[in-house]
Scaffold this active site. Structure first.
Site, PDB file in Angstrom:
ATOM      1  N   CYS A  36       0.825  -1.207   0.000  1.00  0.00           N
ATOM      2  CA  CYS A  36       0.000   0.000   0.000  1.00  0.00           C
ATOM      3  C   CYS A  36       0.859   1.256   0.000  1.00  0.00           C
ATOM      4  CB  CYS A  36      -0.955  -0.005   1.187  1.00  0.00           C
ATOM      5  SG  CYS A  36      -2.122  -1.383   1.106  1.00  0.00           S
ATOM      6  N   THR A  37       1.983   1.207   0.685  1.00  0.00           N
ATOM      7  CA  THR A  37       2.908   2.345   0.682  1.00  0.00           C
ATOM      8  C   THR A  37       3.513   2.528  -0.703  1.00  0.00           C
ATOM      9  OG1 THR A  37       3.378   2.092   3.030  1.00  0.00           O
ATOM     10  CG2 THR A  37       5.001   3.304   1.727  1.00  0.00           C
TER      11      THR A  37
END
EC number: 1.11.1.24
Length: 151
Positions: free
Chosen positions: A44-45
């Site tokens: 997600c980062t």
């Protein structure tokens, strides 16, 4: 199941700044609406930072990027500050918008899925990309679709 050319379902959620985001108020510009599993996890980062790094390209294509997860506003604020995200993240804490957009769960139903929708200025879905493992491909695919819409 939502399909290409369907009207994007309207919703209202709270942004990282506490403002109200209503999809219906976004008509007239394209949107990249991406659902992701969890703030500050590796995939997600990478996805969020890829959208960040190419954010000006999306702006130049007349589109706004909007991220949605079930994390809280406070979690989104920390994630936004830590990675200097220039676009809003929306808190779908109850998962109602995820359900509205029929975003499937992943990994044996244990994690919320990762799905990106490109929505045109009239509010119609022009593209749906679903992949948990190819997080940064969501960015490239969305840009290609937007470039095609402008052509």
């Amino acid at each position: 199941m939502l399909q290409i050319s369907d009207q994007a379902p309207d919703f209202t959620l709270t942004t990282t700044t506490g403002a109200t985001f209503r999809l219906s108020e976004q008509r007239g510009r394209s949107l990249v609406l991406y659902f992701y599993p969890k703030d500050d996890t590796p995939g997600c980062t990478a996805e969020a930072c890829s959208f960040r790094d190419q954010y000006q390209d999306f702006q130049d294509l007349g589109a706004e990027v909007v991220g949605i997860s079930s994390d809280s506003e406070a979690s989104h604020q920390k994630f936004t500050q830590k990675h200097r995200l220039p676009f809003p993240l929306l808190a779908d804490t109850g998962g109602s918008v995820r359900k509205l957009y029929e975003v499937p769960r992943a990994l044996l139903g244990l994690l919320p899925g990762r799905v990106t929708f490109v929505i045109d200025p009239e509010g119609r879905i022009q593209y749906i990309f679903n992949s948990m493992s190819r997080a940064t491909d969501h960015v490239a695919q969305a840009k290609e679709v937007l470039q095609g819409l402008r052509a």
